[in-house]
Motif scaffolding. Structure first.
Motif, short mmCIF file in Angstrom:
data_model
loop_
_atom_site.label_atom_id
_atom_site.label_comp_id
_atom_site.label_asym_id
_atom_site.label_seq_id
_atom_site.Cartn_x
_atom_site.Cartn_y
_atom_site.Cartn_z
N VAL A 1 0.84 -1.21 0.00
CA VAL A 1 0.00 0.00 0.00
C VAL A 1 0.88 1.25 0.00
N ALA A 2 1.92 1.25 0.85
CA ALA A 2 2.82 2.41 0.95
C ALA A 2 3.65 2.59 -0.32
N LEU A 3 4.14 1.48 -0.84
CA LEU A 3 4.96 1.54 -2.06
C LEU A 3 4.13 2.10 -3.23
N TYR A 4 2.87 1.65 -3.29
CA TYR A 4 1.97 2.15 -4.34
C TYR A 4 1.76 3.66 -4.19
N ALA A 5 1.51 4.11 -2.95
CA ALA A 5 1.25 5.55 -2.73
C ALA A 5 2.47 6.37 -3.18
N LEU A 6 3.66 5.89 -2.85
CA LEU A 6 4.88 6.61 -3.29
C LEU A 6 4.96 6.59 -4.82
N GLY A 7 4.57 5.48 -5.42
CA GLY A 7 4.62 5.33 -6.88
C GLY A 7 3.71 6.29 -7.61
N ILE A 8 2.62 6.74 -6.94
CA ILE A 8 1.73 7.70 -7.60
C ILE A 8 1.92 9.11 -7.00
N GLY A 9 3.10 9.32 -6.42
CA GLY A 9 3.50 10.69 -6.08
C GLY A 9 3.14 11.18 -4.69
N ALA A 10 2.57 10.32 -3.82
CA ALA A 10 2.25 10.79 -2.47
C ALA A 10 3.54 11.20 -1.77
N CYS A 11 3.51 12.31 -1.08
CA CYS A 11 4.65 12.83 -0.29
C CYS A 11 5.84 13.25 -1.15
N ALA A 12 5.71 13.25 -2.48
CA ALA A 12 6.87 13.60 -3.32
C ALA A 12 7.24 15.07 -3.15
N GLN B 1 2.27 0.29 10.66
CA GLN B 1 1.93 0.29 9.24
C GLN B 1 0.51 -0.23 8.95
N ASN B 2 -0.04 -1.06 9.87
CA ASN B 2 -1.39 -1.58 9.61
C ASN B 2 -2.43 -0.47 9.61
N PHE B 3 -2.08 0.71 10.15
CA PHE B 3 -3.04 1.80 10.25
C PHE B 3 -2.99 2.75 9.05
N ILE B 4 -2.07 2.51 8.11
CA ILE B 4 -2.00 3.45 6.99
C ILE B 4 -3.26 3.32 6.13
N GLN B 5 -3.59 4.41 5.45
CA GLN B 5 -4.82 4.42 4.64
C GLN B 5 -4.52 4.03 3.20
N VAL B 6 -5.54 3.45 2.59
CA VAL B 6 -5.37 2.90 1.24
C VAL B 6 -6.03 3.84 0.23
N LEU B 7 -5.27 4.24 -0.77
CA LEU B 7 -5.84 5.09 -1.83
C LEU B 7 -6.76 4.24 -2.73
N PRO C 1 -14.37 -0.20 1.99
CA PRO C 1 -13.03 0.40 2.15
C PRO C 1 -11.98 -0.70 2.08
N LEU C 2 -10.90 -0.42 1.38
CA LEU C 2 -9.87 -1.45 1.21
C LEU C 2 -8.99 -1.52 2.45
N LEU D 1 -17.10 -8.98 -1.17
CA LEU D 1 -16.62 -8.40 -2.44
C LEU D 1 -16.11 -6.98 -2.17
N TYR D 2 -14.81 -6.76 -2.42
CA TYR D 2 -14.23 -5.44 -2.20
C TYR D 2 -14.42 -4.52 -3.41
N CYS D 3 -14.13 -5.05 -4.59
CA CYS D 3 -14.12 -4.15 -5.74
C CYS D 3 -14.22 -4.92 -7.05
N MET D 4 -14.52 -4.17 -8.09
CA MET D 4 -14.56 -4.74 -9.45
C MET D 4 -13.78 -3.81 -10.36
N ASN D 5 -12.92 -4.38 -11.17
CA ASN D 5 -12.16 -3.61 -12.17
C ASN D 5 -12.55 -4.08 -13.55
N ARG D 6 -12.74 -3.13 -14.47
CA ARG D 6 -12.82 -3.51 -15.89
C ARG D 6 -11.68 -2.83 -16.59
N SER D 7 -10.80 -3.61 -17.14
CA SER D 7 -9.61 -3.07 -17.80
C SER D 7 -9.77 -3.24 -19.30
N THR D 8 -9.51 -2.18 -20.03
CA THR D 8 -9.58 -2.24 -21.49
C THR D 8 -8.18 -2.15 -22.04
#
Ligand code: HDC
Length: 320
Positions: free
Chosen positions: A41-52, A70-76, A116-117, A155-162
């Motif tokens: 979750v943290a690595l992803y957030a950094l990857g999309i520019g959080a805290c940059a 770390q279990n308390f961090i929030q998920v984008l 919520p994830l 069920l958490y989520c559904m993705n449709r990828s094109t």
């Protein structure tokens, strides 16, 4: 995160014509398991520019660090798009469909979030082929991924990828091009951006190394890291992952419209209009229409729109 990643498909000659397609949509979902951890979750957030921009911005820090652990961090919300990455069939799932993997581009992503994830989970994915369209010069493939909690079945989520497969079209009659979809056309259609002034505009710089960092979240497609591969795909250098650009845009919306509450996001739809080079500046314009945020992201240096879409919200932030 386990079970994520670009499925390595042996490089082919880009001149090779794809074989005639004999695939028919399958109603039998493929099932796979994956886990995500607070580190993912943290690595992803950094990857999309959080805290940059600011490593002590408390509103952004909560996506990468929490004083209680770390279990308390929030998920984008767009973290959930990663769950679909392993869903791209490496050929075996689509008998007859052959394409040059170097010419694959991410066309659109549609995400519905039902819960919520959590920052760590073991998930079960079901994957179905939801659509296939012959566009003549390209084939468009739509893949639906539903992600459940493995134990509770929630069920958490559904993705449709094109995915847009350049050079893989032309497999049906040009007078009646093949088109099949299991869902309403307007659900992931391209949006028209409103004429008026945007409600908010957010500027963010991507780093020259952005794709190299983002790929560690599981999309190892060499299009984003290998200069020779990128050239063969028609680009001057490696390009940014579409889902990274979408992550920047939705993070901007969570900041400007959701009062930094990521759980206000109900649904995300984005269409990738043009590639982004790592290091370019992203300008995300947002228009608020009821509980829908229509957005458009432009590359400032080239004055070109690269992404458009909408985000539906559960409600409006009291901070607005
Ligand atoms: C399961 C999970 C899998 C996820 C895998 C992801 C792997 C990643 O590593 C890959 C990436 O991240 S690639 C980077 C992100 N994507 C991009 O940069 C693509 C940007 N878009 C483009 O270049 C063009 O829009 C382009 C090239 C896409 C289309 O441009 P044109 O060729 O000019 O198309 P055009 O003539 O305008 O239209 C032809 C028909 O195609 C439809 N269409 C156009 N853009 C589309 C898009 N982005 N998504 C879906 N459909 C699209 C048009 O509607 C048109 O159809 P019709 O004639 O019926 O209207």
């Amino acid at each position: 995160m386990v079970n994520h990643g670009y499925l390595p498909i042996p490089a082919q000659n880009s001149q090779q014509k794809p074989r005639a397609l004999i695939w028919r949509p399958s109603s039998i979902p493929l099932v796979s398991n994956l886990t995500n951890s607070p580190r993912d979750v943290a690595l992803y957030a950094l990857g999309i520019g959080a805290c940059a921009r600011d490593a002590v911005d408390v509103d952004q820090l909560k996506y990468v660090y929490h004083e209680k652990g770390q279990n308390f961090i929030q998920v984008l919300p767009t973290f959930s798009a990663l769950f679909s990455l392993g869903s791209l069939p490496g050929g075996a799932g689509l008998p007859g469909l052959q394409y040059d993997p170097r010419l694959l581009l991410h066309g659109q992503q549609y995400i519905e979030l039902y819960k919520p994830l959590p920052s760590s989970a073991v998930l079960k994915n079901t994957v179905t082929l939801a659509g296939l369209h012959d566009k003549g010069k390209a084939a468009i493939l739509e893949i639906e991924t539903k992600s459940y909690d493995k134990d509770s079945g929630v069920l958490y989520c559904m993705n449709r990828s094109t995915v847009f497969l350049r050079g893989a079209g032309g497999f049906s009659k040009s007078s009646q091009l093949y088109s099949y979809s299991t869902y309403p056309k307007d659900q992931v259609a391209s949006v028209t951006t409103p004429k008026g002034q945007p409600f908010a505009v957010y500027e963010d710089c991507t780093q020259p190394s952005q794709a190299l960092l983002y790929r560690l979240s599981g999309d190892y497609n060499p299009l984003h890291s290998d200069p020779m591969f990128a050239k063969a795909a028609g680009f001057t250098r490696p390009i940014l992952h579409g889902l990274c650009t979408l992550g920047f845009a939705v993070r901007a919306i969570v900041k400007c419209i959701c009062g930094e509450d990521p759980n206000l996001v109900k649904c995300v739809s984005g269409r990738f209009l043009l590639h982004v080079y790592p290091g370019e500046t992203l300008l995300t314009e947002m228009w608020l229409e009821g509980l829908r945020v229509i957005f458009q992201t432009k590359v400032k240096e080239r004055s070109r729109a690269v992404l458009s879409g909408y985000v539906d919200l559960h409600g409006l932030s009291s901070r607005l």
